[in-house]
Design a protein around this motif. Structure first.
Motif, PDB file in Angstrom:
ATOM      1  N   GLN A  22      22.857  -8.286  11.800  1.00  0.00           N
ATOM      2  CA  GLN A  22      22.221  -6.975  11.959  1.00  0.00           C
ATOM      3  C   GLN A  22      20.881  -7.009  11.225  1.00  0.00           C
ATOM      4  O   GLN A  22      20.847  -7.186  10.013  1.00  0.00           O
ATOM      5  CB  GLN A  22      23.102  -5.872  11.385  1.00  0.00           C
TER       6      GLN A  22
ATOM      7  N   SER B 290      23.728  -8.363   7.038  1.00  0.00           N
ATOM      8  CA  SER B 290      22.585  -7.484   7.259  1.00  0.00           C
ATOM      9  C   SER B 290      21.325  -8.155   6.698  1.00  0.00           C
ATOM     10  O   SER B 290      21.354  -8.724   5.607  1.00  0.00           O
ATOM     11  CB  SER B 290      22.867  -6.156   6.548  1.00  0.00           C
TER      12      SER B 290
ATOM     13  N   CYS C 191      25.781  -5.263   4.087  1.00  0.00           N
ATOM     14  CA  CYS C 191      25.698  -4.227   5.134  1.00  0.00           C
ATOM     15  C   CYS C 191      24.357  -3.515   4.984  1.00  0.00           C
ATOM     16  O   CYS C 191      23.635  -3.715   4.005  1.00  0.00           O
ATOM     17  CB  CYS C 191      26.852  -3.225   5.027  1.00  0.00           C
ATOM     18  N   ASP C 192      24.069  -2.655   5.941  1.00  0.00           N
ATOM     19  CA  ASP C 192      22.808  -1.925   5.949  1.00  0.00           C
ATOM     20  C   ASP C 192      22.707  -0.963   4.755  1.00  0.00           C
ATOM     21  O   ASP C 192      21.621  -0.701   4.244  1.00  0.00           O
ATOM     22  CB  ASP C 192      22.723  -1.138   7.269  1.00  0.00           C
TER      23      ASP C 192
END
Lengths: 340, 111
Positions: free
Chosen positions: A40, A276, A286-287
């Motif tokens: 991501q 991420s 993660c974001d």
């Protein structure tokens, strides 16, 4: 036992009692990485909107953007790792990055599944600085079979505009109709998924029930169709956290999240299968960790330039009190609920 | 009056079972089944009904709990206000329909 900890994710000096790792221990949960199936990438913090709950604090004033060299490195990593099947491009409004199209086309050429986090209004607003039109996006997405994931906090104007700004609902509906006209939500290969998040200090309801209501209302009132509704919980960080504090609701909201801790949702948190990437090439679990500047836990800071799949699988995921946002109730992730 | 209706008491609802757990458990099973499940009515519809009754019964605990439940299940403030109007209209109607009783009595008295 409730531990008093100082948690970075709640800001320096914020003494509080919401210990995520303690909750995992109590429930005998060992949340280690399982795989990296998704890369991501947050390619820009520039956005044509400045939404109330944006955890990225994105806005037309932000200038952070990934370099072309790092975008090429992302594509090289995707090419050399068959395990990473999905490229999830986010921002800001990722389409405002000058190399967005290049990245999408490159990843699709190698057969990767590409997701674009598309805010809808950018189609009509265009680039907030250069004025460049983005009306081509629905056809571009269709031509490249990109999965489109778009925020729509509610099927009526009130909550949508309250959260995303005046006039956003009307523009979002027009943008959805344009996506439908390009085959999105209709053609089996062109997936259009919407994201719901609560417009205040409350937890989201059950995903399937909200999806039914959204589908019924959007079809009846605007002839708009879509595939799935992803229900996500507001993360108590940045702008939303500030709002909670202003309302005097921060402790109350955190308590709700903690009380709704669901071990089954925790098992499927997205950080176990995703990496991420920040605009500057730094790697995160993660974001949300990215926005809190909590880099992946490694002895040497890992970036796109020294990306090591095997080492990343051995890492210890960095948790904080905000992680209760992903484990409350039915769970929350970039793909919606996580509990079965 | 300040000793009554403390906000934190809502969280202590389960304590009604303190001196009678068996009946309390039966009540909570029934309550959760009736208000918190999708069946002939979905949870959103049930939350709006509960919100209307909360206003009619003027229960501050229930108003807080079901305002939030309505939001969670996807209701808009407009829909919630309409539910309150249904409750208010029903309350007014319930009062007014007794006017017929009054008129019957007047008739009995030849007034």
């Amino acid at each position: 036992m409730i531990l008093e900890v100082i948690d970075e994710s709640c800001g320096s000096g914020d003494v509080q009692q919401f210990d995520f790792e303690d909750a995992c221990l109590t429930n005998s949960l060992e949340l280690s990485p399982l795989e990296i199936s998704t890369l991501q990438v947050n390619i820009t913090k520039l956005c044509n909107q400045a939404c109330r709950h944006c955890h990225v604090d994105a806005s037309p004033k932000r200038k952070e953007a990934m370099t072309r060299a790092h975008i090429e490195t992302c594509l090289q990593i995707l090419e050399s790792h068959k395990q990473i099947a999905t490229l999830d491009i986010t921002g800001g409004a990722p389409e405002l990055h000058p190399d967005f199209d290049f990245m999408v086309i490159g990843a699709r050429r190698m057969g990767k599944h590409v997701i674009a986090r598309h805010n809808l209004t950018v189609q009509l607003d265009g680039h907030p600085i250069t004025g460049e039109s983005k009306e081509y996006l629905p056809q571009f997405y269709a031509d490249n079979t990109v999965e489109v994931v778009s925020s729509l906090p509610y099927y009526e104007e009130y909550f949508t505009d309250k959260q995303r700004g005046s006039g956003v609902f009307a523009k979002s509906i027009t943008a959805l109709q344009r996506l439908n006209a390009a085959g999105y939500g209709i053609n089996e290969k062109l997936k259009l998924n919407l994201v719901y998040n609560p417009a205040g200090a409350f937890l989201p309801g059950e995903q399937s029930a909200l999806e039914r209501k959204f589908k019924q209302e959007l079809k009846a009132k605007f002839n708009v169709v879509f595939n799935e509704l992803y229900v996500i919980t507001n993360m108590p960080i940045h702008r939303f956290k500030k709002q909670l504090k202003q309302l005097g609701q921060f402790e109350n909201y955190m308590t709700k999240l903690v009380n709704a801790f669901n071990p089954s949702a925790a098992q499927n948190v997205m950080c176990r299968s995703l990496i991420s990437v920040g605009f500057d090439g730094q790697l995160y679990d993660c974001d949300f960790n990215q926005m809190l500047d909590l880099q992946v836990a490694q002895t040497e800071p890992m970036t796109l330039d020294n990306f090591n799949y095997e080492e990343l699988l051995k890492r210890r995921i960095v948790f904080g009190s905000h992680c209760f946002g992903c484990t409350a109730g039915s769970g929350s992730s970039c793909g919606g609920a996580t509990a079965g | 009056m300040s000793d009554y209706y403390k906000r934190d008491d809502l969280k202590r609802f389960s304590e009604i079972g303190k001196f009678g757990p068996e009946l309390a458990n039966k009540f909570f099973d029934y309550y959760n089944q009736a208000t918190g499940t999708d069946s002939a009515l979905n949870q959103r519809e049930k939350a709006l009904i509960a919100l209307a009754i909360a206003h009619s019964k003027q229960c501050p605990y229930c108003i807080e709990a079901f305002s939030e439940r309505c939001l969670e299940t996807g209701c808009s403030p407009e829909q919630m206000m309409e539910a309150v109007h249904v409750a208010a209209a029903m309350d007014a109607g319930v009062t007014l329909v007794h006017g017929v009783q009054m008129q019957n009595h007047l008739k009995k008295l030849g007034a």
